[in-house]
Scaffold this motif. Structure first.
Motif, PDB file in Angstrom:
ATOM      1  N   ASP A 274      -3.459  10.496   1.715  1.00 56.98           N
ATOM      2  CA  ASP A 274      -2.441  11.480   1.332  1.00 56.98           C
ATOM      3  C   ASP A 274      -2.481  11.746  -0.167  1.00 56.98           C
ATOM      4  O   ASP A 274      -2.355  12.889  -0.610  1.00 56.98           O
ATOM      5  N   VAL A 275      -2.682  10.688  -0.942  1.00 59.81           N
ATOM      6  CA  VAL A 275      -2.774  10.826  -2.397  1.00 59.81           C
ATOM      7  C   VAL A 275      -3.954  11.717  -2.768  1.00 59.81           C
ATOM      8  O   VAL A 275      -3.835  12.616  -3.597  1.00 59.81           O
ATOM      9  N   LYS A 276      -5.080  11.483  -2.134  1.00 60.52           N
ATOM     10  CA  LYS A 276      -6.291  12.256  -2.413  1.00 60.52           C
ATOM     11  C   LYS A 276      -6.090  13.734  -2.066  1.00 60.52           C
ATOM     12  O   LYS A 276      -6.435  14.619  -2.853  1.00 60.52           O
TER      13      LYS A 276
ATOM     14  N   TYR B  34      10.816   9.876   3.590  1.00 60.79           N
ATOM     15  CA  TYR B  34      11.492   9.728   4.862  1.00 60.79           C
ATOM     16  C   TYR B  34      11.103   8.362   5.405  1.00 60.79           C
ATOM     17  O   TYR B  34      10.066   8.211   6.026  1.00 60.79           O
ATOM     18  N   PHE B  35      11.895   7.354   5.099  1.00 60.47           N
ATOM     19  CA  PHE B  35      11.583   5.991   5.518  1.00 60.47           C
ATOM     20  C   PHE B  35      10.190   5.585   5.030  1.00 60.47           C
ATOM     21  O   PHE B  35       9.452   4.922   5.712  1.00 60.47           O
ATOM     22  N   LEU B  36       9.832   6.047   3.832  1.00 58.61           N
ATOM     23  CA  LEU B  36       8.519   5.777   3.222  1.00 58.61           C
ATOM     24  C   LEU B  36       7.368   6.234   4.106  1.00 58.61           C
ATOM     25  O   LEU B  36       6.290   5.664   4.068  1.00 58.61           O
ATOM     26  N   SER B  37       7.593   7.261   4.890  1.00 56.58           N
ATOM     27  CA  SER B  37       6.542   7.654   5.825  1.00 56.58           C
ATOM     28  C   SER B  37       5.934   9.023   5.548  1.00 56.58           C
ATOM     29  O   SER B  37       4.961   9.374   6.194  1.00 56.58           O
ATOM     30  N   ALA B  38       6.476   9.800   4.598  1.00 51.89           N
ATOM     31  CA  ALA B  38       5.927  11.127   4.356  1.00 51.89           C
ATOM     32  C   ALA B  38       6.264  11.612   2.963  1.00 51.89           C
ATOM     33  O   ALA B  38       7.224  11.154   2.351  1.00 51.89           O
TER      34      ALA B  38
ATOM     35  N   MET C 173       0.830  -1.196   0.000  1.00 51.12           N
ATOM     36  CA  MET C 173       0.000   0.000   0.000  1.00 51.12           C
ATOM     37  C   MET C 173       0.867   1.251   0.000  1.00 51.12           C
ATOM     38  O   MET C 173       0.607   2.167  -0.744  1.00 51.12           O
ATOM     39  N   ILE C 174       1.904   1.275   0.842  1.00 51.24           N
ATOM     40  CA  ILE C 174       2.759   2.453   0.906  1.00 51.24           C
ATOM     41  C   ILE C 174       3.454   2.685  -0.425  1.00 51.24           C
ATOM     42  O   ILE C 174       3.531   3.802  -0.912  1.00 51.24           O
ATOM     43  N   TYR C 175       3.940   1.625  -1.077  1.00 46.09           N
ATOM     44  CA  TYR C 175       4.629   1.760  -2.355  1.00 46.09           C
ATOM     45  C   TYR C 175       3.718   2.373  -3.406  1.00 46.09           C
ATOM     46  O   TYR C 175       4.123   3.269  -4.145  1.00 46.09           O
TER      47      TYR C 175
ATOM     48  N   SER D  73      -1.613   5.105  10.078  1.00 46.81           N
ATOM     49  CA  SER D  73      -1.118   3.952   9.319  1.00 46.81           C
ATOM     50  C   SER D  73       0.411   3.883   9.317  1.00 46.81           C
ATOM     51  O   SER D  73       0.999   2.984   8.725  1.00 46.81           O
ATOM     52  N   GLY D  74       1.038   4.858   9.929  1.00 46.64           N
ATOM     53  CA  GLY D  74       2.494   4.851  10.026  1.00 46.64           C
ATOM     54  C   GLY D  74       3.213   5.236   8.752  1.00 46.64           C
ATOM     55  O   GLY D  74       4.378   4.912   8.573  1.00 46.64           O
TER      56      GLY D  74
END
Length: 106
Positions: free
Chosen positions: A77-79, A17-21, A1-3, A70-71
């Motif tokens: 965020d995309v929306k 930032y570590f796939l978080s933001a 999901m994050i990817y 969700s960490g």
């Protein structure tokens, strides 16, 4: 999901930032245009119950998007990023072009 969220945020000038933001700096012609855009985004964010972290200095606004629950990055965020970009398009700083890696002068 994050990817998947990261891939879709490419147009949003992503810094991972570590796939978080995801982060983007929006530049405007003046303070009034910047603050007006921020007011529009604030209304959208409130309706979505998803609020950005942001910092305003005169005619720029630095935005960081993340979903704390969700960490990391999420479809929320995309929306919100897509809506921010659509509200920004008619107000963006004249003489600048947006790219996936940042902003540069024409």
């Amino acid at each position: 999901m994050i990817y998947l969220a990261c891939q879709r945020l490419c147009d949003f000038r992503v810094f991972l930032y570590f796939l978080s933001a995801a982060q983007k700096t929006f530049a405007f012609n003046d303070f009034v245009a910047c603050w007006g855009w921020m007011s529009q985004v604030a209304i959208v964010a409130e309706k979505q119950n998803h609020h950005p972290e942001w910092r305003n200095v005169y005619s720029t606004c630095e935005v960081t998007l993340t979903t704390h629950s969700s960490g990391g990055l999420s479809p929320r965020d995309v929306k919100l990023a897509a809506k921010m970009d659509s509200l920004y398009e008619p107000l963006k700083l004249v003489g600048e072009r947006k790219t996936c890696s940042g902003y540069y002068k024409k």
